[in-house]
Structures are given as structure tokens and as C-alpha cells.
Scaffold this motif. Sequence first.
Motif, PDB file in Angstrom:
ATOM      1  N   TYR A   1       0.809  -1.213   0.000  1.00  0.00           N
ATOM      2  CA  TYR A   1       0.000   0.000   0.000  1.00  0.00           C
ATOM      3  C   TYR A   1       0.849   1.272   0.000  1.00  0.00           C
ATOM      4  CZ  TYR A   1      -3.725  -3.258   1.094  1.00  0.00           C
ATOM      5  OH  TYR A   1      -4.603  -4.307   1.048  1.00  0.00           O
ATOM      6  N   TYR A   2       2.175   1.119  -0.032  1.00  0.00           N
ATOM      7  CA  TYR A   2       3.078   2.269   0.033  1.00  0.00           C
ATOM      8  C   TYR A   2       4.074   2.162  -1.113  1.00  0.00           C
ATOM      9  CZ  TYR A   2       0.677   2.610   4.377  1.00  0.00           C
ATOM     10  OH  TYR A   2      -0.335   2.700   5.301  1.00  0.00           O
ATOM     11  N   PHE A   3       4.488   3.311  -1.657  1.00  0.00           N
ATOM     12  CA  PHE A   3       5.164   3.317  -2.943  1.00  0.00           C
ATOM     13  C   PHE A   3       6.518   4.009  -2.847  1.00  0.00           C
ATOM     14  CE2 PHE A   3       0.481   4.043  -3.706  1.00  0.00           C
ATOM     15  CZ  PHE A   3       0.183   2.689  -3.762  1.00  0.00           C
ATOM     16  N   SER A   4       7.473   3.522  -3.637  1.00  0.00           N
ATOM     17  CA  SER A   4       8.827   4.068  -3.620  1.00  0.00           C
ATOM     18  C   SER A   4       9.349   4.211  -5.036  1.00  0.00           C
ATOM     19  CB  SER A   4       9.761   3.140  -2.827  1.00  0.00           C
ATOM     20  OG  SER A   4       9.879   1.886  -3.489  1.00  0.00           O
ATOM     21  N   ASP A   5      10.402   5.011  -5.203  1.00  0.00           N
ATOM     22  CA  ASP A   5      11.074   5.101  -6.488  1.00  0.00           C
ATOM     23  C   ASP A   5      11.806   3.790  -6.762  1.00  0.00           C
ATOM     24  OD1 ASP A   5      10.212   7.647  -6.972  1.00  0.00           O
ATOM     25  OD2 ASP A   5      12.107   8.638  -6.511  1.00  0.00           O
ATOM     26  N   GLY A   6      11.671   3.301  -7.992  1.00  0.00           N
ATOM     27  CA  GLY A   6      12.391   2.095  -8.378  1.00  0.00           C
ATOM     28  C   GLY A   6      12.013   0.899  -7.533  1.00  0.00           C
ATOM     29  N   PHE A   7      13.039   0.279  -6.942  1.00  0.00           N
ATOM     30  CA  PHE A   7      12.842  -0.958  -6.187  1.00  0.00           C
ATOM     31  C   PHE A   7      13.164  -0.803  -4.698  1.00  0.00           C
ATOM     32  CE2 PHE A   7      14.547  -1.852 -10.497  1.00  0.00           C
ATOM     33  CZ  PHE A   7      13.375  -2.303 -11.073  1.00  0.00           C
ATOM     34  N   SER A   8      13.314   0.453  -4.251  1.00  0.00           N
ATOM     35  CA  SER A   8      13.645   0.701  -2.843  1.00  0.00           C
ATOM     36  C   SER A   8      12.568   0.114  -1.937  1.00  0.00           C
ATOM     37  CB  SER A   8      13.772   2.205  -2.602  1.00  0.00           C
ATOM     38  OG  SER A   8      14.040   2.479  -1.248  1.00  0.00           O
ATOM     39  N   ALA A   9      12.994  -0.604  -0.880  1.00  0.00           N
ATOM     40  CA  ALA A   9      12.041  -1.319  -0.023  1.00  0.00           C
ATOM     41  C   ALA A   9      11.873  -0.765   1.390  1.00  0.00           C
ATOM     42  CB  ALA A   9      12.454  -2.794   0.063  1.00  0.00           C
ATOM     43  N   PRO A  10      12.889  -0.134   2.019  1.00  0.00           N
ATOM     44  CA  PRO A  10      12.756   0.223   3.446  1.00  0.00           C
ATOM     45  C   PRO A  10      11.533   1.053   3.795  1.00  0.00           C
ATOM     46  CG  PRO A  10      15.043   0.429   2.757  1.00  0.00           C
ATOM     47  CD  PRO A  10      14.256   0.159   1.521  1.00  0.00           C
ATOM     48  N   TYR A  11      11.204   2.044   2.976  1.00  0.00           N
ATOM     49  CA  TYR A  11      10.032   2.883   3.266  1.00  0.00           C
ATOM     50  C   TYR A  11       8.756   2.060   3.217  1.00  0.00           C
ATOM     51  CZ  TYR A  11       6.354   6.373   2.569  1.00  0.00           C
ATOM     52  OH  TYR A  11       5.199   7.116   2.659  1.00  0.00           O
ATOM     53  N   LYS A  12       8.596   1.275   2.173  1.00  0.00           N
ATOM     54  CA  LYS A  12       7.380   0.481   2.001  1.00  0.00           C
ATOM     55  C   LYS A  12       7.183  -0.488   3.166  1.00  0.00           C
ATOM     56  CE  LYS A  12       8.267  -1.080  -2.201  1.00  0.00           C
ATOM     57  NZ  LYS A  12       8.026  -1.701  -3.522  1.00  0.00           N
ATOM     58  N   GLU A  13       8.274  -1.003   3.690  1.00  0.00           N
ATOM     59  CA  GLU A  13       8.185  -2.032   4.725  1.00  0.00           C
ATOM     60  C   GLU A  13       7.995  -1.458   6.127  1.00  0.00           C
ATOM     61  OE1 GLU A  13      11.703  -4.321   4.118  1.00  0.00           O
ATOM     62  OE2 GLU A  13      10.876  -5.418   2.396  1.00  0.00           O
ATOM     63  N   THR A  14       8.277  -0.183   6.300  1.00  0.00           N
ATOM     64  CA  THR A  14       8.183   0.403   7.642  1.00  0.00           C
ATOM     65  C   THR A  14       7.025   1.373   7.820  1.00  0.00           C
ATOM     66  OG1 THR A  14       9.712   2.204   7.055  1.00  0.00           O
ATOM     67  CG2 THR A  14      10.671   0.220   8.036  1.00  0.00           C
ATOM     68  N   THR A  15       6.673   2.108   6.779  1.00  0.00           N
ATOM     69  CA  THR A  15       5.774   3.248   6.980  1.00  0.00           C
ATOM     70  C   THR A  15       4.346   2.859   7.319  1.00  0.00           C
ATOM     71  OG1 THR A  15       5.258   5.436   6.081  1.00  0.00           O
ATOM     72  CG2 THR A  15       4.965   3.581   4.594  1.00  0.00           C
ATOM     73  N   GLY A  16       3.902   1.681   6.877  1.00  0.00           N
ATOM     74  CA  GLY A  16       2.539   1.269   7.185  1.00  0.00           C
ATOM     75  C   GLY A  16       2.272   1.160   8.671  1.00  0.00           C
ATOM     76  N   PHE A  17       3.271   0.774   9.426  1.00  0.00           N
ATOM     77  CA  PHE A  17       3.108   0.613  10.868  1.00  0.00           C
ATOM     78  C   PHE A  17       3.083   1.968  11.587  1.00  0.00           C
ATOM     79  CE2 PHE A  17       4.947  -3.257   9.196  1.00  0.00           C
ATOM     80  CZ  PHE A  17       4.063  -4.205   9.682  1.00  0.00           C
ATOM     81  N   GLU A  18       3.472   3.013  10.872  1.00  0.00           N
ATOM     82  CA  GLU A  18       3.430   4.364  11.430  1.00  0.00           C
ATOM     83  C   GLU A  18       2.217   5.151  10.921  1.00  0.00           C
ATOM     84  OE1 GLU A  18       7.179   5.807  10.122  1.00  0.00           O
ATOM     85  OE2 GLU A  18       8.331   4.419  11.341  1.00  0.00           O
TER      86      GLU A  18
END
Length: 591
Positions: free
Chosen positions: A251-268
Motif C-alpha cells: 500500500y506504500y510506494f517508492s522510487d524504483g525498487f527501494s524497499a525500506p520505506y514500504k516495509e516500515t511506513t505502514g506501521f506508522e
Amino acid sequence: MTKPFIIPLLFFINSACAQTNTELKPGDTLKYSPRSDKPAWIAVQSGDANLAVSLFINGKKIKEQDDSRGIKSVERLYFSPEKGRKYELRIWAKSYLEKSKPVQVSIVESKNIQVLKDQFTPDQFVEDLHIFHSIRDKANSGLYVYRSKKQIDSIYQQAELEAQNCKTIFDFYKVIAKLTGFEGSCHNYTDLPNHASYYLTQKPEYLPVTLKNIDGRLLQDSKEVAVPLGAEVLSINGIPAKEMISRFSQYYFSDGFSAPYKETTGFERGMLDKFYIEFGTHKNYKISYRWNGKINEISLPGISLDNAKKLQESRHSLFFDKKLLSEKYSFTKEGEGMYRLSVRGFDFATSKDDPAYKKFSIFLDQMINTLEKENVKNLIVDLRGNTGGTGALYEKVFSYLAPRPFRDSHYAYTNFNEVPMEEKLIITPLFLSNGVTDKKGLNTYLKDLYPKDVQGKYYWADDKNPSILPNEKTFKGQLYLLVDQRVASAASHLASLIKSYTNAVVIGKETVGGYYEHNGHLPLVYELPNTGIQTGFSIVHVIQDAQNLPDQKKGQGVIPHVEVHQTDQEFLEQTDVYLKKVGELQKPSKV
């Protein structure tokens, strides 16, 4: 006198206390005095615009709300009057379809509300999917940057099969959220017309703990709950933590294939809506967790949505974030021979003509004078939490660090300079604030910025992308750049320049914004006609002024030279592990 009208409400009203129908003209604000003298829900809706509301008590604004973004969406708030106080609701159109004119508004006061119950057929879902695909194919210059046409066609073929089997708007939202993320842009946007909580139960069936993703481990993030603060949650109702992280990240989107934001931000950011879209609400939650080396299991009853909100708003980790993000920018001494420039956003000025830009320029002049006067050898540039904003601001910062002239980009282009599929276009607050009220104004704006047509691509005008000279005084000592997974857009653009052209040691997490390129500058938002789901993206593909580096691959954010990780104890103590790492790097190595 305003004529009454009938609007098809998206929810069922129980025991309506009052209903008012009126007209709202573009640019106007509607004032409404609640009629009930007892606690009641107020629901505001239009079939032609997305409405925002604010509540005033005795002339003072105490709340502003725009929970739902769809054109036919509902804004609802709970109203509990007290004697001797004067209440007033102010309502205005936050955005509207390009073709819209004056809009009809319905205001309903009721004792109770039920969940939204939208009904759609498989054919309607498939039609919206086709329109979604057409919008992105015609308007999104980033569609084929990280994915081939074969890959895009393949995922849409699979999506059509899934759309035919969708039962609810949540089912369909999952399908197109996956498509949105597949493209690879942190500026992508796809969301429900109404806030997800409006579709969910009003019963006490919400998760009774909060979660924080620390390096792939889910730690319990609330005090005074049955699971200890800092305990590692292994599973909830049989769903392993890794699966929760993976499913939540779509449910969260990043440039290219970057994963850290997508994997953390939902819990915040998504624990009050998207968590329940994916995992549902439950009467009881069976939680497995590790604490003091032992695995424990506990079954806890669900809590009310209001209590879940309070739990989320008081979570342990939020204290550090609030402290970190309390100022847009600051300059502080961090020890002998060390200063820190912190910039938490580039949204405090709209252009070089904005008085806030001049104030920031004076601040940076004072900073460089202090660094020179004290002969400071070490400067930390702290961009953590900076999600971007105005390009002129990040360029101004880099002019004090740059060893050479630079530009915003090597080049930038869009797929058009006349907006396609305008009948689905949403006139957003960004357009309205810049005086753009319809497609004609937008097309004029586009032709001015992107006049050059070269093989179907419209390139940024040269005079809009000048070479920028370094400031007369620049910092020439050792730089340390702090970045985290939230750094995006103009902030990640700045980070890429700093990493590319200075001696900076980059510390932290991979940014959500790209190192080499990104889609940015101008966002468009469209609405799907059946479901009312809105989808948007930035239309300009930007090739950034950054050097090729061996540790930077296409599709990555800015990769740190030194990664940071937080231990359980550091999480409990809210240690600033970024500054701690700078201190460790400063210490002379033992011979």
C-alpha cells in the motif's frame, strides 16, 4: 432561495435529526449551525466535489478535517454540544472534477451511523481497471522506466482476472494498489474515495497493541498494554511478522525498487485503515511474542476504533519523531568542531519570491559565517524525515556545499503538454493555489514549461533549468549526511547531489526517493468513474544531475555508506543511533 435536491447518500442514516441541502459555488465557504442540542453525527457530502470541513466554537477553529478525498465522498464528525457555546461548521470544496461548476451539498445530523456499503458489479470493477490503465498509459511518463511493456501488460492481464472476482471496494483497491506500486515511483498515489475506517465496523474489534518495524522485526510500541513494550511480535492470529510486513508494504510506494520505506511506513501511518483492509478486524487477537528470550502467547479482545486511535497517537516511538520533526530547519552545535544543519522539509516556501525563502537564505548565510568564523571542520547535514517540497529550497542548500556548478537535472520531460482524459481529471488544491481552475489553465501552464516536442516527449524549457553556481562561501570540511527511509522527492534529490559531488559520508537507510532519476515536479490526480477511487502520479520524468557511482544501481534510492541499526535497548531508550554512529566514526581508530 436555494432549491432542495436529493443526493444518494453512501451510508444509511439512523434517526436523522436534521437534513439540509444547499448550493456551494467555487471559491465560496458555506457556514452551517448545527441544529441538534444533543450529541450527534454530522455527515457532509456532495455528488460533485470533495468537501473539507472545519468546526468552530465561539468563533475559534478547533478542528479541520478532510479524511476522505473522493468527489462523492463523505466527511463525518461527532458533535457533542455544550450549553452556552456557539457552534459553526464551515464547508468548502477542496477539489472537484474539471467539468464541475457550483456543487450541491447535503448536511445530515443523526444519532447513529452505519458503515459505508458501496455495491459494485464485476463489470464496473473491470471498466474502472481499463480506465486506470488508460490514464497511466497516456499520462504517466514513469510507467516504463523500471518495467518493460511486456511486464506491465502481464500484470494488467492478471489484474483483470482478479477484478472479475472482486466482491467489495476493498478487494478492488488491493488490485490497483499493487499495480500502482509495481511502476516504481514514490509520488504515485491511489486511494479509496472515503477513509477506510468509514467502511469498517464500529464494534470493538481493533488491534489492542501498536507495532514498529525495526530492521524487519515488529516491536510492540505502546506502554501499559498486556504485551511488554519492546517485545518482538512474532505473529498475530497466526500471520507471521514477515508476512504482515510484506502484505502491508504493497500500500506504500517508492522510487524504483527501494524497499525500506514500504516495509516500515505502514506501521506508522496505516494502522488505522490499511492494516484492516489487509487483515480485517477481529473480536480477539492471538498474539505470539518473544520477551527476555522466551516465546509467549496471549489472546486479547479487540478495542474500539477511538481507543485504537489514542493508542496509535501515544505510541512510544512517536515521542522521538515529534522531537526530531519539531522544526523545519535548525543549526546546532553537536560537540567540539562539529555542527549539524537539520532540514525536515522543503515545503515552507513555494518559490524564490516567497518571504520564507529569503528568511531561509539569511539563515544559511549565518550558518556559513559561523562555520567559517569558528573554523569548523565537520558538518552534519541531517535530512531524516524530509519528504521534499520546493526545488528552489534544496538547490539553495546545496549551493553552500557544492564544489562545482550544478543543475536540477540533466533533462526532464513529460508525455504531453495538453492534459489527456480531462473528463476524469481532478482539480486539486495545488492547482487552485496556483490559479489553475480548469484544463485550459493547466494546458497553458504545461506549454510554458514543456514546450519542446521531440519524438513524442515534451522537454523542460532550458530557461527553467539553469546552471546554478555555488555560493561565494562554501563549506570545505568533512560532511556527514544523515538519511532515512522517509527521505523523498526534493530531499532525496539533494541527498543524491551531496553523495555524488562532495566528500560526505552517508549514514542511515536507503531513501525512498531515487538516486539517478524520479518522477516529480507536477502531480495529476484522476478519479475512476464507478468506484470513485482516486489515482495520481507526478507526470515529469527527471534525470538528475548525479554521477554514476559503483554502489548505486538503477532503481535504488540513495544508498548509505554506513547503515544504522537499532537494538532493542536503544529502541526502549529512544537513542539517536544516527548521531551515535557519527560519534563512532569521529573516534580515532586504535593502533
